[in-house]
Design a protein around this motif. Structure first.
Motif, PDB file in Angstrom:
ATOM      1  N   UNK A 173       0.822  -1.199   0.000  1.00 41.84           N
ATOM      2  CA  UNK A 173       0.000   0.000   0.000  1.00 41.84           C
ATOM      3  C   UNK A 173       0.866   1.264   0.000  1.00 41.84           C
ATOM      4  N   UNK A 174       2.054   1.110   0.489  1.00 41.58           N
ATOM      5  CA  UNK A 174       2.916   2.278   0.605  1.00 41.58           C
ATOM      6  C   UNK A 174       3.752   2.502  -0.640  1.00 41.58           C
ATOM      7  N   UNK A 175       3.685   1.603  -1.605  1.00 47.82           N
ATOM      8  CA  UNK A 175       4.452   1.760  -2.849  1.00 47.82           C
ATOM      9  C   UNK A 175       3.886   2.913  -3.636  1.00 47.82           C
ATOM     10  N   UNK A 176       4.726   3.619  -4.341  1.00 49.78           N
ATOM     11  CA  UNK A 176       4.221   4.728  -5.143  1.00 49.78           C
ATOM     12  C   UNK A 176       3.360   4.216  -6.290  1.00 49.78           C
ATOM     13  N   UNK A 177       2.382   4.967  -6.611  1.00 51.30           N
ATOM     14  CA  UNK A 177       1.465   4.616  -7.694  1.00 51.30           C
ATOM     15  C   UNK A 177       2.087   5.131  -8.977  1.00 51.30           C
ATOM     16  N   UNK A 178       1.995   4.294 -10.002  1.00 53.65           N
ATOM     17  CA  UNK A 178       2.594   4.661 -11.280  1.00 53.65           C
ATOM     18  C   UNK A 178       1.943   5.915 -11.807  1.00 53.65           C
ATOM     19  N   UNK A 179       2.720   6.830 -12.292  1.00 54.05           N
ATOM     20  CA  UNK A 179       2.204   8.059 -12.865  1.00 54.05           C
ATOM     21  C   UNK A 179       2.103   9.166 -11.851  1.00 54.05           C
ATOM     22  N   UNK A 180       2.333   8.865 -10.561  1.00 52.29           N
ATOM     23  CA  UNK A 180       2.248   9.921  -9.566  1.00 52.29           C
ATOM     24  C   UNK A 180       3.680  10.366  -9.286  1.00 52.29           C
ATOM     25  N   UNK A 181       3.955  11.612  -9.481  1.00 51.69           N
ATOM     26  CA  UNK A 181       5.312  12.108  -9.347  1.00 51.69           C
ATOM     27  C   UNK A 181       5.520  12.844  -8.045  1.00 51.69           C
ATOM     28  N   UNK A 182       4.474  13.146  -7.341  1.00 51.70           N
ATOM     29  CA  UNK A 182       4.614  13.874  -6.099  1.00 51.70           C
ATOM     30  C   UNK A 182       5.107  12.959  -5.016  1.00 51.70           C
ATOM     31  N   UNK A 183       5.811  13.534  -4.123  1.00 50.34           N
ATOM     32  CA  UNK A 183       6.273  12.774  -2.980  1.00 50.34           C
ATOM     33  C   UNK A 183       5.255  12.958  -1.885  1.00 50.34           C
ATOM     34  N   UNK A 184       4.941  11.841  -1.233  1.00 54.12           N
ATOM     35  CA  UNK A 184       3.994  11.890  -0.136  1.00 54.12           C
ATOM     36  C   UNK A 184       4.797  11.727   1.143  1.00 54.12           C
ATOM     37  N   UNK A 185       4.536  12.554   2.095  1.00 47.48           N
ATOM     38  CA  UNK A 185       5.287  12.486   3.338  1.00 47.48           C
ATOM     39  C   UNK A 185       4.644  11.505   4.287  1.00 47.48           C
ATOM     40  N   UNK A 239       0.045   9.246   7.389  1.00 44.42           N
ATOM     41  CA  UNK A 239      -0.539   8.959   8.692  1.00 44.42           C
ATOM     42  C   UNK A 239      -1.926   9.604   8.804  1.00 44.42           C
ATOM     43  N   UNK A 240      -2.045  10.818   8.323  1.00 42.81           N
ATOM     44  CA  UNK A 240      -3.338  11.515   8.355  1.00 42.81           C
ATOM     45  C   UNK A 240      -4.351  10.755   7.488  1.00 42.81           C
ATOM     46  N   UNK A 241      -3.901  10.370   6.291  1.00 41.77           N
ATOM     47  CA  UNK A 241      -4.779   9.628   5.375  1.00 41.77           C
ATOM     48  C   UNK A 241      -5.170   8.307   5.992  1.00 41.77           C
ATOM     49  N   UNK A 242      -4.200   7.621   6.617  1.00 44.37           N
ATOM     50  CA  UNK A 242      -4.473   6.338   7.269  1.00 44.37           C
ATOM     51  C   UNK A 242      -5.467   6.533   8.409  1.00 44.37           C
ATOM     52  N   UNK A 251      -7.700   8.894   8.623  1.00 44.32           N
ATOM     53  CA  UNK A 251      -9.008   9.171   7.997  1.00 44.32           C
ATOM     54  C   UNK A 251      -9.658   7.889   7.504  1.00 44.32           C
ATOM     55  N   UNK A 252      -8.850   7.020   6.887  1.00 49.68           N
ATOM     56  CA  UNK A 252      -9.395   5.751   6.381  1.00 49.68           C
ATOM     57  C   UNK A 252      -9.860   4.865   7.526  1.00 49.68           C
ATOM     58  N   UNK A 253      -9.102   4.843   8.614  1.00 54.44           N
ATOM     59  CA  UNK A 253      -9.500   4.045   9.777  1.00 54.44           C
ATOM     60  C   UNK A 253     -10.803   4.588  10.359  1.00 54.44           C
ATOM     61  N   UNK A 254     -10.934   5.895  10.443  1.00 53.77           N
ATOM     62  CA  UNK A 254     -12.161   6.506  10.959  1.00 53.77           C
ATOM     63  C   UNK A 254     -13.336   6.188  10.040  1.00 53.77           C
ATOM     64  N   UNK A 255     -13.085   6.288   8.745  1.00 50.21           N
ATOM     65  CA  UNK A 255     -14.142   5.956   7.771  1.00 50.21           C
ATOM     66  C   UNK A 255     -14.515   4.485   7.871  1.00 50.21           C
ATOM     67  N   UNK A 256     -13.500   3.624   8.037  1.00 51.01           N
ATOM     68  CA  UNK A 256     -13.740   2.190   8.171  1.00 51.01           C
ATOM     69  C   UNK A 256     -14.571   1.915   9.419  1.00 51.01           C
ATOM     70  N   UNK A 257     -14.247   2.585  10.523  1.00 50.01           N
ATOM     71  CA  UNK A 257     -14.996   2.402  11.761  1.00 50.01           C
ATOM     72  C   UNK A 257     -16.433   2.887  11.576  1.00 50.01           C
TER      73      UNK A 257
END
Length: 161
Positions: free
Chosen positions: A7-19, A24-27, A29-35
Motif C-alpha cells: 500500500x505504501x508503494x508509489x502509484x505509477x504516474x504519480x510524481x509527487x512525494x507523499x510524506x 498517517x493523516x490519510x491512514x 481518515x481511512x481508519x475513521x471511515x472504516x470504523x
C-alpha cells in the motif's frame, strides 16, 4: 487495514512525494471511515434483522387472516348451497301449486258447466204439479202420512229454487 508495504508503494504516474505525516493523516481518515462504515454495517444488520422479524410477524398475521377469510368463505358457500336448495324446493312447490290451481280451475269450470246444465234440466214451475194435487196423491199412497198442504208448498218452493 494493515500497514502493508504494497500500500505504501508509489502509484505509477504519480510524481509527487507523499510524506509520512500525510500518509498517517490519510491512514487515520481511512481508519475513521472504516470504523464509521462498520457501525453503519452493524446498524444495517440490526435494521435487516428487525425487518425480517416484522416480515415474519406480518406473514403470520396475514396467514391467520387468510385462514379466517377462507373459513368465512366456506361458511358462506354452505349457506349459499342451503339457500339454493331451499329455492329449488320452493320453485318445485310453486310449480306443484300452480298445477293444482290449474286442475282446481278446470274442476270448477266443469262443475259450473254441470250446474248450468242442471239448472236447464231442473223442473220449471209450470212442470210441477199443484201442491193440493201432490197432497192428494201422497194421501192415496200413504194414508198415515202426516204431511199437510203447507209442508208440500214449502217443498215445491225449494224445488223451484
Amino acid at each position: 487495514m494493515s500497514d502493508s508495504p504494497e500500500l505504501l508503494k508509489p502509484i505509477a504516474g504519480v510524481t509527487e512525494k507523499v510524506t509520512d505525516s500525510e500518509l498517517q493523516i490519510e491512514l487515520g481518515n481511512l481508519k475513521a471511515e472504516n470504523e464509521n462504515l462498520g457501525q453503519k454495517l452493524a446498524e444495517s444488520r440490526d435494521t435487516i434483522e428487525s425487518l425480517k422479524q416484522e416480515l415474519v410477524e406480518n406473514t403470520r398475521y396475514y396467514t391467520a387472516r387468510l385462514n379466517e377469510a377462507g373459513a368465512t368463505i366456506g361458511t358462506f358457500k354452505d349457506k349459499l348451497e342451503a339457500v339454493q336448495a331451499k329455492k329449488q324446493r320452493l320453485q318445485n312447490d310453486l310449480g306443484n301449486s300452480q298445477a293444482e290451481v290449474i286442475e282446481l280451475r278446470s274442476q270448477l269450470a266443469a262443475e259450473r258447466t254441470e250446474r248450468e246444465e242442471n239448472k236447464k234440466s231442473a223442473p220449471v214451475e209450470k212442470d210441477l204439479p199443484e201442491a193440493a194435487d201432490l197432497l192428494n196423491k201422497l194421501k192415496a199412497k200413504r194414508k198415515k202420512s202426516k204431511t199437510d198442504l203447507a209442508d208440500l208448498e214449502a217443498i215445491l218452493e225449494l224445488l223451484q229454487g
